[in-house]
Design a protein around this motif. Structure first.
Motif, mmCIF file in Angstrom:
data_model
loop_
_atom_site.group_PDB
_atom_site.id
_atom_site.type_symbol
_atom_site.label_atom_id
_atom_site.label_comp_id
_atom_site.label_asym_id
_atom_site.label_seq_id
_atom_site.Cartn_x
_atom_site.Cartn_y
_atom_site.Cartn_z
ATOM 1 N N THR A 2 0.834 -1.205 0.000
ATOM 2 C CA THR A 2 0.000 0.000 0.000
ATOM 3 C C THR A 2 0.865 1.250 0.000
ATOM 4 O O THR A 2 0.593 2.207 -0.722
ATOM 5 N N ALA A 3 1.916 1.255 0.803
ATOM 6 C CA ALA A 3 2.794 2.422 0.881
ATOM 7 C C ALA A 3 3.508 2.679 -0.431
ATOM 8 O O ALA A 3 3.689 3.832 -0.831
ATOM 9 N N LEU A 4 3.903 1.624 -1.129
ATOM 10 C CA LEU A 4 4.618 1.786 -2.389
ATOM 11 C C LEU A 4 3.686 2.047 -3.569
ATOM 12 O O LEU A 4 4.026 2.785 -4.489
ATOM 13 N N ARG A 5 2.517 1.464 -3.553
ATOM 14 C CA ARG A 5 1.606 1.560 -4.698
ATOM 15 C C ARG A 5 0.692 2.771 -4.630
ATOM 16 O O ARG A 5 0.417 3.400 -5.627
ATOM 17 N N PHE A 6 0.207 3.083 -3.448
ATOM 18 C CA PHE A 6 -0.739 4.170 -3.276
ATOM 19 C C PHE A 6 -0.054 5.335 -2.571
ATOM 20 O O PHE A 6 1.156 5.373 -2.459
ATOM 21 N N GLY A 7 -0.819 6.236 -2.024
ATOM 22 C CA GLY A 7 -0.245 7.408 -1.370
ATOM 23 C C GLY A 7 -0.284 7.321 0.130
ATOM 24 O O GLY A 7 -0.623 6.295 0.731
ATOM 25 N N GLN A 8 0.030 8.456 0.737
ATOM 26 C CA GLN A 8 0.076 8.526 2.196
ATOM 27 C C GLN A 8 -1.323 8.373 2.806
ATOM 28 O O GLN A 8 -1.483 7.759 3.851
ATOM 29 N N ARG A 9 -2.314 8.943 2.144
ATOM 30 C CA ARG A 9 -3.683 8.866 2.668
ATOM 31 C C ARG A 9 -4.152 7.419 2.763
ATOM 32 O O ARG A 9 -4.719 7.008 3.785
ATOM 33 N N GLU A 10 -3.900 6.644 1.733
ATOM 34 C CA GLU A 10 -4.324 5.248 1.737
ATOM 35 C C GLU A 10 -3.558 4.435 2.777
ATOM 36 O O GLU A 10 -4.101 3.544 3.419
ATOM 37 N N THR A 11 -2.287 4.775 2.951
ATOM 38 C CA THR A 11 -1.477 4.074 3.943
ATOM 39 C C THR A 11 -1.992 4.355 5.348
ATOM 40 O O THR A 11 -2.114 3.436 6.175
ATOM 41 N N ILE A 12 -2.316 5.608 5.620
ATOM 42 C CA ILE A 12 -2.857 5.960 6.949
ATOM 43 C C ILE A 12 -4.196 5.267 7.167
ATOM 44 O O ILE A 12 -4.464 4.751 8.261
ATOM 45 N N THR A 13 -5.034 5.233 6.140
ATOM 46 C CA THR A 13 -6.328 4.555 6.253
ATOM 47 C C THR A 13 -6.143 3.079 6.584
ATOM 48 O O THR A 13 -6.839 2.537 7.450
ATOM 49 N N ALA A 14 -5.200 2.447 5.921
ATOM 50 C CA ALA A 14 -4.929 1.029 6.195
ATOM 51 C C ALA A 14 -4.437 0.832 7.632
ATOM 52 O O ALA A 14 -4.871 -0.096 8.319
ATOM 53 N N ILE A 15 -3.552 1.716 8.081
ATOM 54 C CA ILE A 15 -3.023 1.605 9.447
ATOM 55 C C ILE A 15 -4.146 1.773 10.463
ATOM 56 O O ILE A 15 -4.227 1.034 11.458
#
Length: 198
Positions: free
Chosen positions: A36-49
């Motif tokens: 997620t961190a490599l493919r998408f952006g920071q927003r998506e990474t935070i959402t996943a976390i």
């Protein structure tokens, strides 16, 4: 994406697979977060976390999962330590990818500006050569006309070379072809004659 992380959290933070609490299954959460961190952006990474953290806290408070200890506070301390490491790792990767994307964008902008700045003087020089050729045609100076023609040919080669070098699509795709051409000896002869006349 959220459903995928809920499924991962279900596998990691519950007894869904019936695995022993001491098994290193908790690390299975890293590959999807790294992706997620490599493919998408920071927003998506935070959402996943956040999704993973909520699921982990709820399951740990319910007494399920690999971080359950003899007291709730101890269980949450272990979970927070793990989730802090997970969040820090994922966000570091996400920030690094964001910076990389910004650098790529700046590089593309630079190449675009450099292309224009390199082509403008060549266009002016080509125009001046054409004017010079017209002037020497009226004087019927054959030697000057030959030199002007040779210079014109070299200008065309230089224009083509700059176009090839700055064609970003060819560089990125890897289709920039090396064309070997013979460099005319008369250019060197012209330079030596010109130096001798000075």
């Amino acid at each position: 994406l959220i459903a995928f992380f809920v499924l991962c959290s279900l596998i990691v933070f519950t007894d869904f697979l019936g695995m022993d609490k001491s098994s290193p299954i908790t690390y299975l959460i890293f590959p999807p977060l790294i992706w997620t961190a490599l493919r998408f952006g920071q927003r998506e990474t935070i959402t996943a976390i956040v999704c993973i953290s909520l699921f982990a806290v709820v399951s740990t408070l319910a007494g399920i999962g690999p971080f359950v200890r003899d007291s709730v506070s101890k269980s949450l301390l272990y979970l927070e330590t793990f989730m802090g490491t997970v969040a820090l790792t994922a966000m570091t990767l996400s920030v690094a990818m964001n910076e990389h994307k910004q650098l790529e964008k700046r590089k593309d902008e630079f190449i675009s500006i450099a292309s224009h700045e390199l082509k403008t003087p060549i266009t002016s020089m080509t125009i001046f050569l054409q004017l010079l050729k017209r002037l020497h045609k009226s004087k019927k100076d054959q030697k000057s006309l030959e030199l002007i023609d040779k210079t014109g040919k070299q200008m065309k080669k230089m224009t083509k070379l700059i176009s090839d070098l700055l064609d970003l699509s060819k560089i990125q795709v890897g289709k920039l072809e090396l064309r070997k051409e013979k460099f005319p000896v008369y250019v060197f002869q012209f330079i030596y004659k010109f130096r001798a006349s000075i």
